[in-house]
Design an enzyme around this catalytic site. Sequence first.
Site: not given
Ligand code: PNS
Length: 173
Positions: A17, A41, A94, A132
């Site tokens: 990150h 979660k 990645r 993570s």
């Molecule tokens: O580190 P992660 O868990 O892969 O991050 C995922 C994240 C936070 C980028 C994604 O879950 C997100 O944007 N969530 C916010 C809710 C949202 O906007 N959902 C629609 C996305 S298409």
Amino acid sequence: MRRAIYPGSFDPVTNGHLDIIQRGCKLFDEIIVAILVNPEKTPFFSVEERREILAEVLKDIERGSCKVVVESFEGLLVQYAAERQAHAIVRGIRAISDYEYEMQMALMNRRLEPALETVFMMPAEAYSYVSSRLVKEVFHLGGSIGGLVPAIVEERMRTKSQVPGPRSKAVNP
Ligand code: PNS
């Protein structure tokens, strides 16, 4: 002033990150590292702990004149990005396995907010397998996570779970 949002769970933040944040700093004047508040979660670190840890580790990284701030958000990412008047979302990719999920999210976000671009960045090869999720798994099973996360993250994980030092030696990360 070009502002990007770097969203994620950051549970915990990894060296991968940090590598993406540094690379993002070459493209943007400001990066908001945005921790998703996800009530569905059960995280290892609370949002508050993750904010503290990120703020701490970001003090030490090389970022030129780029401003890096840490926030948390709830709800739709595109809505939060609009509130912050961000021009782009930064996400790290990645491997090909990340691509499908990331592309779905990027296209859904574009459908919701066509003006907001998603920028995919590749971390250094050394971090191409670091996540993570795997860091937590290895840590809980007593393996070494040295070199995969900042030292403060490892310390905080140890304090929180009262797990002693690693039972395995890490090969160079
Ligand atoms: O580190 P992660 O868990 O892969 O991050 C995922 C994240 C936070 C980028 C994604 O879950 C997100 O944007 N969530 C916010 C809710 C949202 O906007 N959902 C629609 C996305 S298409």
